[in-house]
Design an enzyme around this catalytic site. Structure first.
Site, PDB file in Angstrom:
ATOM      1  N   ARG A 122      17.501 -10.174   2.173  1.00  0.00           N
ATOM      2  CA  ARG A 122      18.098 -10.972   1.077  1.00  0.00           C
ATOM      3  C   ARG A 122      19.514 -11.441   1.412  1.00  0.00           C
ATOM      4  O   ARG A 122      20.002 -12.409   0.838  1.00  0.00           O
ATOM      5  CB  ARG A 122      18.203 -10.135  -0.199  1.00  0.00           C
ATOM      6  CG  ARG A 122      16.911  -9.840  -0.903  1.00  0.00           C
ATOM      7  CD  ARG A 122      17.206  -8.979  -2.125  1.00  0.00           C
ATOM      8  NE  ARG A 122      18.166  -9.632  -3.018  1.00  0.00           N
ATOM      9  CZ  ARG A 122      17.863 -10.598  -3.857  1.00  0.00           C
ATOM     10  NH1 ARG A 122      16.629 -11.026  -3.953  1.00  0.00           N
ATOM     11  NH2 ARG A 122      18.798 -11.148  -4.613  1.00  0.00           N
TER      12      ARG A 122
ATOM     13  N   ASP B  14      25.114 -10.728  -7.265  1.00  0.00           N
ATOM     14  CA  ASP B  14      24.233  -9.588  -7.407  1.00  0.00           C
ATOM     15  C   ASP B  14      25.000  -8.317  -7.759  1.00  0.00           C
ATOM     16  O   ASP B  14      26.065  -8.048  -7.221  1.00  0.00           O
ATOM     17  CB  ASP B  14      23.479  -9.387  -6.084  1.00  0.00           C
ATOM     18  CG  ASP B  14      22.527  -8.236  -6.169  1.00  0.00           C
ATOM     19  OD1 ASP B  14      21.634  -8.306  -7.022  1.00  0.00           O
ATOM     20  OD2 ASP B  14      22.691  -7.276  -5.417  1.00  0.00           O
TER      21      ASP B  14
ATOM     22  N   PRO C 157      14.297  11.469   6.114  1.00  0.00           N
ATOM     23  CA  PRO C 157      15.043  12.184   5.064  1.00  0.00           C
ATOM     24  C   PRO C 157      16.331  12.798   5.610  1.00  0.00           C
ATOM     25  O   PRO C 157      17.227  13.128   4.838  1.00  0.00           O
ATOM     26  CB  PRO C 157      14.090  13.285   4.607  1.00  0.00           C
ATOM     27  CG  PRO C 157      12.779  13.016   5.249  1.00  0.00           C
ATOM     28  CD  PRO C 157      13.003  12.097   6.400  1.00  0.00           C
TER      29      PRO C 157
ATOM     30  N   GLU D 115       5.791  14.905   8.207  1.00  0.00           N
ATOM     31  CA  GLU D 115       5.758  16.152   8.981  1.00  0.00           C
ATOM     32  C   GLU D 115       6.784  16.157  10.101  1.00  0.00           C
ATOM     33  O   GLU D 115       7.203  17.218  10.555  1.00  0.00           O
ATOM     34  CB  GLU D 115       4.358  16.398   9.559  1.00  0.00           C
ATOM     35  CG  GLU D 115       3.274  16.637   8.519  1.00  0.00           C
ATOM     36  CD  GLU D 115       2.639  15.357   7.974  1.00  0.00           C
ATOM     37  OE1 GLU D 115       3.143  14.242   8.270  1.00  0.00           O
ATOM     38  OE2 GLU D 115       1.640  15.472   7.249  1.00  0.00           O
TER      39      GLU D 115
HETATM   40  C1  J9Q Z   1      10.081   9.270   6.559  1.00  0.00           C
HETATM   41  N1  J9Q Z   1      10.660  11.177   2.944  1.00  0.00           N
HETATM   42  O1  J9Q Z   1      12.759   9.573   2.504  1.00  0.00           O
HETATM   43  C2  J9Q Z   1      13.852   8.950   2.027  1.00  0.00           C
HETATM   44  N2  J9Q Z   1      14.259   8.061   2.898  1.00  0.00           N
HETATM   45  C3  J9Q Z   1      13.426   8.099   3.951  1.00  0.00           C
HETATM   46  C4  J9Q Z   1      12.468   9.070   3.692  1.00  0.00           C
HETATM   47  C5  J9Q Z   1      11.344   9.495   4.532  1.00  0.00           C
HETATM   48  C6  J9Q Z   1      10.477  10.537   4.127  1.00  0.00           C
HETATM   49  C7  J9Q Z   1       9.422  10.927   4.954  1.00  0.00           C
HETATM   50  C8  J9Q Z   1       9.228  10.286   6.161  1.00  0.00           C
HETATM   51  C9  J9Q Z   1      11.133   8.883   5.749  1.00  0.00           C
END
Ligand code: J9Q
Length: 251
Positions: A153, A168, A89, A116
């Site tokens: 792709r 696309d 994230p 975590e």
């Molecule tokens: C590993 N939320 O969320 C959005 N892109 C990747 C992630 C993510 C998450 C939790 C753990 C990646």
């Protein structure tokens, strides 16, 4: 193109990749995908991959050594990868441009993070951190699948018809125009459920122009932000001016 995916849930990656277009590309050898179970790179009897965070707090953190050993094994077996991507994230947003960039690489490793967290020292071995968007997920497996699908792709030979890749929606920078298939009229249905006459006309110049107008109108309506980055031809610019003119006072 080669992919290695390091995860504590290999089944979450293997089953989806075996299906559909990517599954066929893997069978043909156009894609070479190896899924690595992080637990195979532990050395203790209980195959422990995580531990409590220093400083306290809830949740478990992925330990660094199994990840280092997995990356070392991948390099020994398959050569130095072009990129080591950690799904997280905290990463830069994964976009079609990022997909294009990764698709030009020979070998990409995906490290699936956990909600975590991952020991900070792992970042020394990661070349990029990518996020698919701002939502809470349990782990990086689904983001890794999203990225692999988008990247694969774009690898020549993965999608049978090269035109569908070139045309696309996000490659062109606009939303798609409406699509219809048979029947031309749903029995007993109202006018609204009829296929637009222009698509049945056989007039290909008119069809092209109608599709451009529909794609532009939808994009203007739903995703005006995309129009900033879209490269429009003369005809599209003209249609867009018309659409913008027609919409004044109606928004
Ligand atoms: C590993 N939320 O969320 C959005 N892109 C990747 C992630 C993510 C998450 C939790 C753990 C990646």
């Amino acid at each position: 193109m080669k992919f290695d995916i390091v995860t504590i849930f290999p089944a979450m990656i293997e089953q989806p990749l075996a299906a559909g277009i990517l599954g066929r590309a893997i069978e043909r050898g156009t894609l070479d995908v190896k899924v690595r179970d992080l637990r195979d790179f532990t050395t203790d009897r209980h195959r422990v991959v995580d531990d409590v965070p220093y400083g306290g707090g809830p949740g478990m953190v992925l330990k660094p050594e199994p990840i280092f050993r997995a990356l070392d094994a991948i390099e020994a077996e398959r050569g130095r990868p072009s990129a080591v991507v950690m799904t997280s994230p905290q990463g830069v947003r994964f976009t079609q441009d990022q997909a294009q960039r990764l698709s030009r690489m020979a070998h990409v490793v995906f490290l699936c993070g956990r909600y975590e967290g991952v020991d900070e020292r792992v970042r020394a071995r990661v070349t990029e951190e990518l996020s698919i968007g701002d939502y809470v997920l349990s782990g990086g497996e689904l983001p890794a699948l999203v990225m692999i699908d988008a990247v694969a792709r774009l690898v020549p030979g993965v999608v049978g018809d090269e035109r569908s890749v070139a045309e696309d929606s996000f490659s062109r920078g606009l939303l798609d125009f409406p699509q219809y298939t048979r029947p031309a009229q749903l029995t007993g249905s109202a006018e609204a459920l009829k296929v637009p006459d222009v698509l049945l006309s056989g007039n290909h110049a008119e069809i092209r122009r109608w599709r451009k107008r529909e794609a532009l109108s939808r994009t203007l309506d739903r995703r005006p932000d995309l129009l900033t980055g879209a490269s429009l031809d003369e005809e599209e610019q003209e249609i867009l001016r018309e659409l913008k003119g027609a919409s004044h006072g109606r928004d």
